[in-house]
Design an enzyme around this catalytic site. Sequence first.
Site, PDB file in Angstrom:
ATOM      1  N   HIS B  63       0.855  -1.190   0.000  1.00 22.59           N
ATOM      2  CA  HIS B  63       0.000   0.000   0.000  1.00 22.59           C
ATOM      3  C   HIS B  63       0.889   1.237   0.000  1.00 22.59           C
ATOM      4  CE1 HIS B  63       0.960  -0.509   4.243  1.00 22.59           C
ATOM      5  NE2 HIS B  63       0.371   0.624   4.575  1.00 22.59           N
ATOM      6  N   HIS B  65       1.125   3.984   1.917  1.00 23.91           N
ATOM      7  CA  HIS B  65       1.543   4.783   3.078  1.00 23.91           C
ATOM      8  C   HIS B  65       3.053   5.010   3.027  1.00 23.91           C
ATOM      9  CE1 HIS B  65      -2.213   4.120   5.854  1.00 23.91           C
ATOM     10  NE2 HIS B  65      -2.320   5.202   5.109  1.00 23.91           N
ATOM     11  N   ASP B  67       5.565   4.983   5.012  1.00 23.15           N
ATOM     12  CA  ASP B  67       6.563   4.073   5.587  1.00 23.15           C
ATOM     13  C   ASP B  67       6.716   2.792   4.768  1.00 23.15           C
ATOM     14  OD1 ASP B  67       3.907   3.588   6.570  1.00 23.15           O
ATOM     15  OD2 ASP B  67       4.703   2.286   8.143  1.00 23.15           O
ATOM     16  N   HIS B  68       5.961   2.689   3.672  1.00 19.38           N
ATOM     17  CA  HIS B  68       6.082   1.521   2.791  1.00 19.38           C
ATOM     18  C   HIS B  68       6.588   1.897   1.390  1.00 19.38           C
ATOM     19  CE1 HIS B  68       3.940  -1.354   5.520  1.00 19.38           C
ATOM     20  NE2 HIS B  68       3.632  -0.198   6.065  1.00 19.38           N
ATOM     21  N   HIS B 140      -7.462  -2.042   5.770  1.00 16.18           N
ATOM     22  CA  HIS B 140      -6.596  -0.922   6.134  1.00 16.18           C
ATOM     23  C   HIS B 140      -7.248   0.343   5.578  1.00 16.18           C
ATOM     24  CE1 HIS B 140      -2.850   0.286   7.900  1.00 16.18           C
ATOM     25  NE2 HIS B 140      -2.402   0.866   6.807  1.00 16.18           N
ATOM     26  N   ASP B 211      -0.229  -4.102   5.857  1.00 14.46           N
ATOM     27  CA  ASP B 211      -0.862  -3.701   7.119  1.00 14.46           C
ATOM     28  C   ASP B 211      -2.339  -4.067   7.077  1.00 14.46           C
ATOM     29  OD1 ASP B 211       1.593  -2.558   7.315  1.00 14.46           O
ATOM     30  OD2 ASP B 211       0.893  -0.525   7.732  1.00 14.46           O
ATOM     31  N   HIS B 269       6.632  -5.353  11.607  1.00 16.78           N
ATOM     32  CA  HIS B 269       5.852  -4.108  11.644  1.00 16.78           C
ATOM     33  C   HIS B 269       5.366  -3.822  13.074  1.00 16.78           C
ATOM     34  CE1 HIS B 269       2.660  -1.172  10.571  1.00 16.78           C
ATOM     35  NE2 HIS B 269       3.381  -0.948   9.499  1.00 16.78           N
TER      36      HIS B 269
END
Lengths: 310, 310
Positions: B63, B65, B67-68, B140, B211, B269
């Site tokens: 996804h 976000h 931090d990914h 998510h 996530d 994570h």
Amino acid sequence: MQFHFLGTSAGVPTRTRNVSALVLNPGLASGGLWLFDCGEATQHQLLAATVNAGKIEKIFITHLHGDHIFGLPGLLCSRSMAGSQAPLTLYGPKGLREFVDTTLRLSGSWTSYPLETVEIDAGLVFNDGQLRVSARRLAHPVECYGFRIEQHDIPGALDAARLIAAGVKPGPLFQRLKNGETITLADGRIINGLDYLAPPRPGKTLAIFGDTGPTPAALALARGADVMVHEATLEAAMAQKANSRGHSTSHQAAELARDAGVRRLIITHLSSRYDSAGATALLAECREVFANTALAADFAVFDVRADAFR
Amino acid sequence: MQFHFLGTSAGVPTRTRNVSALVLNPGLASGGLWLFDCGEATQHQLLAATVNAGKIEKIFITHLHGDHIFGLPGLLCSRSMAGSQAPLTLYGPKGLREFVDTTLRLSGSWTSYPLETVEIDAGLVFNDGQLRVSARRLAHPVECYGFRIEQHDIPGALDAARLIAAGVKPGPLFQRLKNGETITLADGRIINGLDYLAPPRPGKTLAIFGDTGPTPAALALARGADVMVHEATLEAAMAQKANSRGHSTSHQAAELARDAGVRRLIITHLSSRYDSAGATALLAECREVFANTALAADFAVFDVRADAFR
């Protein structure tokens, strides 16, 4: 005023040098910090240096190459996740707003603090009560700026002892005299504050360069600066390669420092080809031309007040 | 097949855990590697782990976000600056192409290798001669996928000794028999390769989650997997907080592993609130429910063939 280097490698990180980022403590009453460039993993370097991202008030981006901006989205988001509410202003070339807006939008991110992006041109960036920042266009394949930071003169101290001897009582009048005002005492005497002030201390001038080959604009940007931070991507013998890509050699950085009459030079943005010994050799090349040169390293701190680096 | 964790922290990096990234060596003849998610500073982690970015053939993004994905532009550019010419394919949710195209365009970057971006939906992602990869939508706040990787069955070995005893001479015929063909010898005898092949070894199945809070889709994604990699963002007592943000607790990850009948669970994570002791406590919580659980750490390597992590 103090420099705190977070990344000193050109283009790609190495095991010991990250890509570009430099924290300046400009000596503000707020304690706020300024960041120059924000290569990938700058937030990691801040964490390692125990510098609080929430204290960064302004970020200046010299140009949009990845090794100078790819850390920006993560820093903005982590500053938000830490709950910071302190406003942040970004300054940089055209395209900076689209970069920030697009990366935040696509990642579903927002900031907990007011975020302003100012796309700049050459000229005055801002001028507040304490500092004047101006930008000049440099010689690089993409729009790239260097920043000249001029601290306003610092007012001299009021000679309180002499005022008291003259019969002026400490109190609110002292503040007016310190501001340089002329006052009339109860006994009719006229006192000019300027007569009791030490001369102002001249403010410091800093020149922080983005990536650049030699260019006439550099001389104006750096002239008379107390500290000049300049790239030295390659060694003196590789001038053709460096300049063809909009970069400078050690000698060229040092020649600029000498010609601009700066007091001190710090070199950074070294090619990833140089290990520790290679970096020291670049420093030695600079000192052949300009003795008061220092070599930046990740996490190195330089105090602007120091007279020499050695 | 082997997992190499590069980032195991949720949301923000800590001093010991970077944000999400996981290298899978899927055991390809090419030696190529796959990367799952690419948080900021993944290229730095590759450098520290001495994993060559040029060997990464595919990057799967669960996804968008930050931090990914915030490490993706830097990794793409550094792979290029290192001169790689090996093609690279990115798979991820809608918006991935705009993210990559915009960051590369604004930074004046390009790649020295063919770069393809595939925006996926739930369902089959691809199926080649060796591996089948499918995606399922998770729970998510933004479009987020988990990936099920199914290795095709591995053909059994040819019983050469028995063939030679039957009078078949080693040579090109052996390769045809190994492929399961039926051949006729010079003396008229008919030999069926299948009669001389050991049974195929079943391929491994891996489930790599993005996530997610608990969701029925997770069960189908993980069912019978040899290894399941799942987030455990928060401790068991914080289920409400975790689920409200589209995350799982330790117990929820372990319950899924148990219910899906996987052989092994690796949790990753973890919230940045957990230090080493906190992470060990999360692992203990998982093992209360599902004994064969391991805790990922940055730079930890797990071999898929091992029967247990303890």
